[in-house]
Write an enzyme that holds these catalytic residues in place. Sequence first.
Site, PDB file in Angstrom:
ATOM      1  N   LYS A   1       0.836  -1.205   0.000  1.00 21.24           N
ATOM      2  CA  LYS A   1       0.000   0.000   0.000  1.00 21.24           C
ATOM      3  C   LYS A   1       0.873   1.258   0.000  1.00 21.24           C
ATOM      4  O   LYS A   1       0.624   2.195  -0.754  1.00 21.24           O
ATOM      5  CB  LYS A   1      -0.878  -0.003   1.258  1.00 21.24           C
ATOM      6  N   ASN A   2       1.898   1.259   0.846  1.00 21.54           N
ATOM      7  CA  ASN A   2       2.685   2.482   1.011  1.00 21.54           C
ATOM      8  C   ASN A   2       3.575   2.776  -0.194  1.00 21.54           C
ATOM      9  O   ASN A   2       4.208   3.820  -0.260  1.00 21.54           O
ATOM     10  CB  ASN A   2       3.522   2.419   2.293  1.00 21.54           C
TER      11      ASN A   2
ATOM     12  N   CYS B   1      -4.560  12.285  13.072  1.00 23.81           N
ATOM     13  CA  CYS B   1      -5.173  11.014  12.700  1.00 23.81           C
ATOM     14  C   CYS B   1      -5.088  10.099  13.903  1.00 23.81           C
ATOM     15  O   CYS B   1      -4.666  10.511  14.972  1.00 23.81           O
ATOM     16  CB  CYS B   1      -4.489  10.394  11.491  1.00 23.81           C
TER      17      CYS B   1
ATOM     18  N   ARG C   1      -0.139  14.692  12.754  1.00 28.78           N
ATOM     19  CA  ARG C   1       0.670  14.336  11.578  1.00 28.78           C
ATOM     20  C   ARG C   1       1.097  15.633  10.897  1.00 28.78           C
ATOM     21  O   ARG C   1       0.487  16.065   9.921  1.00 28.78           O
ATOM     22  CB  ARG C   1      -0.130  13.459  10.613  1.00 28.78           C
TER      23      ARG C   1
ATOM     24  N   ILE D   1       3.016  18.476   8.642  1.00 31.43           N
ATOM     25  CA  ILE D   1       3.548  18.411   7.268  1.00 31.43           C
ATOM     26  C   ILE D   1       4.542  19.555   7.032  1.00 31.43           C
ATOM     27  O   ILE D   1       4.798  19.938   5.902  1.00 31.43           O
ATOM     28  CB  ILE D   1       2.422  18.440   6.205  1.00 31.43           C
TER      29      ILE D   1
ATOM     30  N   LEU E   1       7.708  19.651   7.236  1.00 28.49           N
ATOM     31  CA  LEU E   1       8.889  19.280   6.435  1.00 28.49           C
ATOM     32  C   LEU E   1       8.540  19.273   4.946  1.00 28.49           C
ATOM     33  O   LEU E   1       9.341  19.695   4.113  1.00 28.49           O
ATOM     34  CB  LEU E   1       9.421  17.909   6.862  1.00 28.49           C
TER      35      LEU E   1
ATOM     36  N   ASP F   1       5.356   0.471  11.711  1.00 34.01           N
ATOM     37  CA  ASP F   1       4.168  -0.270  11.284  1.00 34.01           C
ATOM     38  C   ASP F   1       4.170  -1.715  11.796  1.00 34.01           C
ATOM     39  O   ASP F   1       3.119  -2.361  11.811  1.00 34.01           O
ATOM     40  CB  ASP F   1       4.089  -0.304   9.748  1.00 34.01           C
TER      41      ASP F   1
ATOM     42  N   ILE G   1       8.445   6.930  16.512  1.00 39.12           N
ATOM     43  CA  ILE G   1       7.985   7.634  15.311  1.00 39.12           C
ATOM     44  C   ILE G   1       6.664   8.370  15.556  1.00 39.12           C
ATOM     45  O   ILE G   1       6.530   9.536  15.206  1.00 39.12           O
ATOM     46  CB  ILE G   1       7.823   6.662  14.113  1.00 39.12           C
TER      47      ILE G   1
ATOM     48  N   ARG H   1      -8.071  -0.895   5.192  1.00 43.68           N
ATOM     49  CA  ARG H   1      -7.230   0.103   4.527  1.00 43.68           C
ATOM     50  C   ARG H   1      -5.911  -0.507   4.059  1.00 43.68           C
ATOM     51  O   ARG H   1      -5.271   0.024   3.151  1.00 43.68           O
ATOM     52  CB  ARG H   1      -6.916   1.258   5.480  1.00 43.68           C
TER      53      ARG H   1
END
Length: 419
Positions: free
Chosen positions: A22-23, A116, A121, A123, A125, A306, A328, A398
Amino acid sequence: MSKLIIEGGSKLKGEIDVQGAKNSALPVLAATLLGNDISVIHNCPKLSDVDAAVRILEHLGCRIQREQDTLVVDARNVDGFTIPESLMREMRSSIVFLGAIISRMKKAVLSTPGGCELGPRPIDLHLDALKKLGVLIEDEHGFLRCQVKDKIRGTKISLSFPSVGATENILLACVLGEGTTTIYNAAQEPEIVDLANYLNRRGANINGAGKSVITVTGVSSLHQAEHWVIPDRIVATTYLCGSVITGGEVCVHKVNTGDLQGVLTVLEQTGAQIRQGNDFVLLKMEGRPCAVKTIRTMPYPGFPTDAQAPVMAALSIAQGTSIFVENIFESRYKHSVELNRMGADIKLEGKVAVCTGVPKLTGATVHAEDLRGGAALVLAGLNAQGITIVKNIYHIDRGYEKIEADFGNLGAHISRVDE
Ligand code: UD1
């Protein structure tokens, strides 16, 4: 709303082919926007997140056909530059479309992804890097308006953290820019390498993907290409953890074993017997796993964030105490509360989880709170005495194409019920 019903106690045994990642599929699909042509992307998993990416591409003007696991993306008539808030909310990773839309349309309007289930999360960067490349960005009450006055201009970008998403957005924004971009402290994840391979196959000039310094020399256009998305290393990890938690013998096929070493090093410490070739891993577990002293989630090639939840489920029945340190994401231990409802003994202290193994888990009704945490609850159900009901499984959908069919083929008693 669907739920999974699991009757625990069967040892998993058998072989399984692992789906595409998926990623990797999501940034590769974003990259299809970069050319005025048709892309053929194979090994694209059938997942709700991929469906969301398809809806974004269609909204931007792409025509898409799916045949089995192949997506054919016709990007010749792209004329959109916005992503509606509903689609941004549906999938947090939608932010990876930003660099590609800017590159193609010279402008983009989308809402910021917000937090989330894993916590905030940010952004920053992504945005700082795009600004360095010459993108003007206005952030108005959670709406981003981005514009390139002239051209994306190559520059040196040093990331303060090797963010996967930011590295992808930089690559997508600058492959068609002017001059050379050098990314220092780039993410080194296999999914970055996959994206770069796809772009290079289309004529981009990217060097160093998979290392901490990546250089991109802009080219004037990209051409048509076919691409095979790499195997999903986290799905492979989940099935291997199924073998650990049930005392089973599972062989995962169609994997890149090189990408799995951070996880396999940990799984070996559980006492599992592991045999690996180039594209398969066989894991056999006898009895309860041994605890693993300390597991720290790290950017690749370290232990992946993950994989933390599935491995925690496997170690919840270990002999001894395992310590997890989640470096993380802030809120990535929600599964531990549900695992404790099933009889696990996991104590949290900030980013540390102390997991003291118990001999066996007990079936319960539990709620998936996020994707990998949900998979961890399914794993726990495979071990538990009695019936486990996992609710909120849209989180699991997902990222896993057919978790109940896969575990069912390995001998688990698991079914999906629509409520
Ligand atoms: C992360 C994982 C990736 C995983 C994906 C899906 C890492 C390094 N990345 O990628 O392996 O596949 O989740 O679960 O493990 N950050 C900022 N500002 C930014 C961007 C990120 O502070 O602009 C921080 C995040 O808050 C987080 C860390 O950097 O603490 C990692 O973020 P990043 O790699 O960008 O996350 P994803 O791309 O979602």
